[in-house]
Write an enzyme that holds these catalytic residues in place. Sequence first.
Site, short mmCIF file in Angstrom:
data_model
loop_
_atom_site.label_atom_id
_atom_site.label_comp_id
_atom_site.label_asym_id
_atom_site.label_seq_id
_atom_site.Cartn_x
_atom_site.Cartn_y
_atom_site.Cartn_z
N ASP A 1 -4.43 0.09 -0.69
CA ASP A 1 -3.62 -0.97 -1.30
C ASP A 1 -3.29 -0.63 -2.74
O ASP A 1 -4.15 -0.19 -3.51
CB ASP A 1 -4.41 -2.29 -1.30
CG ASP A 1 -4.15 -3.10 -0.05
OD1 ASP A 1 -4.10 -2.48 1.03
OD2 ASP A 1 -4.02 -4.34 -0.15
N GLU B 1 8.41 -10.92 4.64
CA GLU B 1 7.59 -11.03 5.84
C GLU B 1 6.31 -11.74 5.45
O GLU B 1 5.45 -11.18 4.79
CB GLU B 1 7.25 -9.63 6.38
CG GLU B 1 6.46 -9.69 7.67
CD GLU B 1 5.56 -8.48 7.91
OE1 GLU B 1 5.15 -8.30 9.07
OE2 GLU B 1 5.26 -7.73 6.97
N HIS C 1 9.94 -5.28 15.40
CA HIS C 1 9.29 -4.01 15.71
C HIS C 1 7.77 -4.15 15.84
O HIS C 1 7.09 -3.20 16.21
CB HIS C 1 9.63 -2.99 14.63
CG HIS C 1 9.16 -3.42 13.27
ND1 HIS C 1 9.72 -4.49 12.60
CD2 HIS C 1 8.19 -2.95 12.47
CE1 HIS C 1 9.10 -4.65 11.44
NE2 HIS C 1 8.18 -3.73 11.33
N ASP C 2 7.24 -5.33 15.49
CA ASP C 2 5.80 -5.56 15.60
C ASP C 2 5.49 -6.32 16.88
O ASP C 2 6.37 -6.64 17.66
CB ASP C 2 5.30 -6.35 14.39
CG ASP C 2 5.22 -5.48 13.15
OD1 ASP C 2 5.00 -4.27 13.28
OD2 ASP C 2 5.39 -6.03 12.05
N ASP D 1 7.61 -6.12 2.84
CA ASP D 1 6.63 -5.98 3.91
C ASP D 1 5.31 -6.62 3.47
O ASP D 1 4.90 -6.50 2.32
CB ASP D 1 6.43 -4.48 4.18
CG ASP D 1 5.43 -4.22 5.30
OD1 ASP D 1 5.60 -4.80 6.38
OD2 ASP D 1 4.49 -3.43 5.08
N HIS E 1 0.85 -1.19 0.00
CA HIS E 1 0.00 0.00 0.00
C HIS E 1 0.89 1.24 0.00
O HIS E 1 2.08 1.15 0.28
CB HIS E 1 -0.87 0.01 1.26
CG HIS E 1 -0.07 -0.28 2.50
ND1 HIS E 1 -0.08 -1.51 3.12
CD2 HIS E 1 0.80 0.48 3.20
CE1 HIS E 1 0.74 -1.48 4.16
NE2 HIS E 1 1.29 -0.29 4.24
N GLN F 1 -4.08 3.86 4.34
CA GLN F 1 -3.11 3.12 3.54
C GLN F 1 -3.79 2.35 2.41
O GLN F 1 -3.97 1.13 2.50
CB GLN F 1 -2.33 2.15 4.42
CG GLN F 1 -1.39 2.86 5.39
CD GLN F 1 -0.84 1.92 6.44
OE1 GLN F 1 -1.56 1.07 6.96
NE2 GLN F 1 0.43 2.08 6.77
#
Length: 538
Positions: A170, A241, A306-307, A200, A103, A168
Amino acid sequence: MLDLWYKNAVIYSLNVATYKDGNGDGIGDFKGLTEQIDHMAQLGVNCLWLLPFYPSPGLDHGYDVTDYYNVAPSLGTLGDFVEFSHQARLRGLRLIVDLPINHTSEQHPWFQQARADPTSPYWDYYVWSKTEPESSTADLVFPGFQLSVWTYDLSAQAWYYHRFYQHQPDLNIGCPAVRDEIFKILGFWLELGVSGFRIDAAPFVVEEIRPDRPAKHRYEFFGELRDFLSWRKGDSVLLAEANVAPGEFDHYFGNGSRIHLLFAFLLNQHLFLALARETAEPLRSCLAALPQLPQFAQWAQFLRNHDELDLGRLTREERDDVYAAFAPRREMQLYGRGIRRRLACMLNNDRRRIELAFSLMFSLPGTPVVYYGDELGMGDDLMLPERWPVRTCMQWSDDKNGGFSASSGRLLHHMIGDGEYGPAKVNVIAQQRDPDSLFNWLRRLVEMRQSCPEIGWGALTLPESDCPAVLVQRFTWEGKSMITVHNLSQAQCNPRINDLPGGRRLTDVFGNRIYASKAESDAAIELDGFGYRWFRID
Ligand code: MG
């Protein structure tokens, strides 16, 4: 001989905005990052994964991009990036940059032009529906924080699709012009010295949403990206990811022709289950069920990132056990599936368990990825919303602002205050000085892992032991062989290991301490509670 550097690398992940402020404006930047590059070199890692640093309104930690061909002004200029990239290369550090291409930000000029004019060439860059789509509340990525995946845009007089937040939209992967833009973005950053891209939200990138028909999956796009990289810069890699089920792995690896590195989300969740239950079985069965990877493919292993720590692939009962052990309070949990804490906090700052977790992760088949700050045992701040508790500023010293910034004003991102995890207790300078610090211990682990190519390259077998708390892994590669032994339980034990070649000698190469006992293959191996030992088999 093939030199696949990523098979024996150690990757370090960081966010430029929270790493080091070089110009005193309260925001980390490339100038500061370049100044601190010797910290990463000292740790011994050889690849840096930079979280998004592109221009962005900053509503999703930089994953909402408005220009893929630039650096956010608060972080520096393209000139600063190239200077950093040059300094990194001088120290043998490769760069992987984050690529949020599922996105854009709604502020991206592509979206602004699309919504203003349905006849614009940018209209097809996004996914639109003139009628209200059904099931607009299904498949939310952030349940509780996101209302739907379709939002009506007044200007466009149509609904647009957004798998993530409403701001955001897509990108439409079915649009050839979008795919061409993505190739151009890759080509641009390759020219500036990067060695790879972290894709990502990879499963959603290749999902072509069609409002009136089922979604179509364009997994072959990963192969097209791979081909592009091969022609432009042969040793560059794709790191994806994708928290997907085992049946889908092959869509990503494509028998060695698509993604190079896939984050091992499934193993990560079972590692924390094993730590929570103090038994090896969850990791053992997960490892045993993994497919044999094609030669060019590799797992990327990690503890935290970081998540949130996503536990979505565990059963309800398993997840509850991990919550009970590491995130017992509601505010430590997130999205009904995960934990929003740093590693050190989850493990009660127990050095034995932190070492065990790192040693385990570094000895899993694949390439280890370390999240910045975890090399010091940095803490989190649960007062911050959603995934922000683990995204606080790096702690360099016990000076003002933890040595992160000379600013006398407010910092853009949060800094941990006082207490057990504050900069007065946890900082780089203090740990560099102390030979027994976590930082110096992790340096040795990084060095050890890089001198064990068997783990990155070799074939894994799982010898049985007579102690259910102990995970035994054996790696064999080019005539060399080693075993690693980890005790998940706090109780001391002396496992006997089956299936080891008779009469061979085991040589200690790494462990939680120096053991006096000489471990022979036919004798029991002494292991402390939460102890670990790595051996070469002579
Ligand atoms: Mg700054």
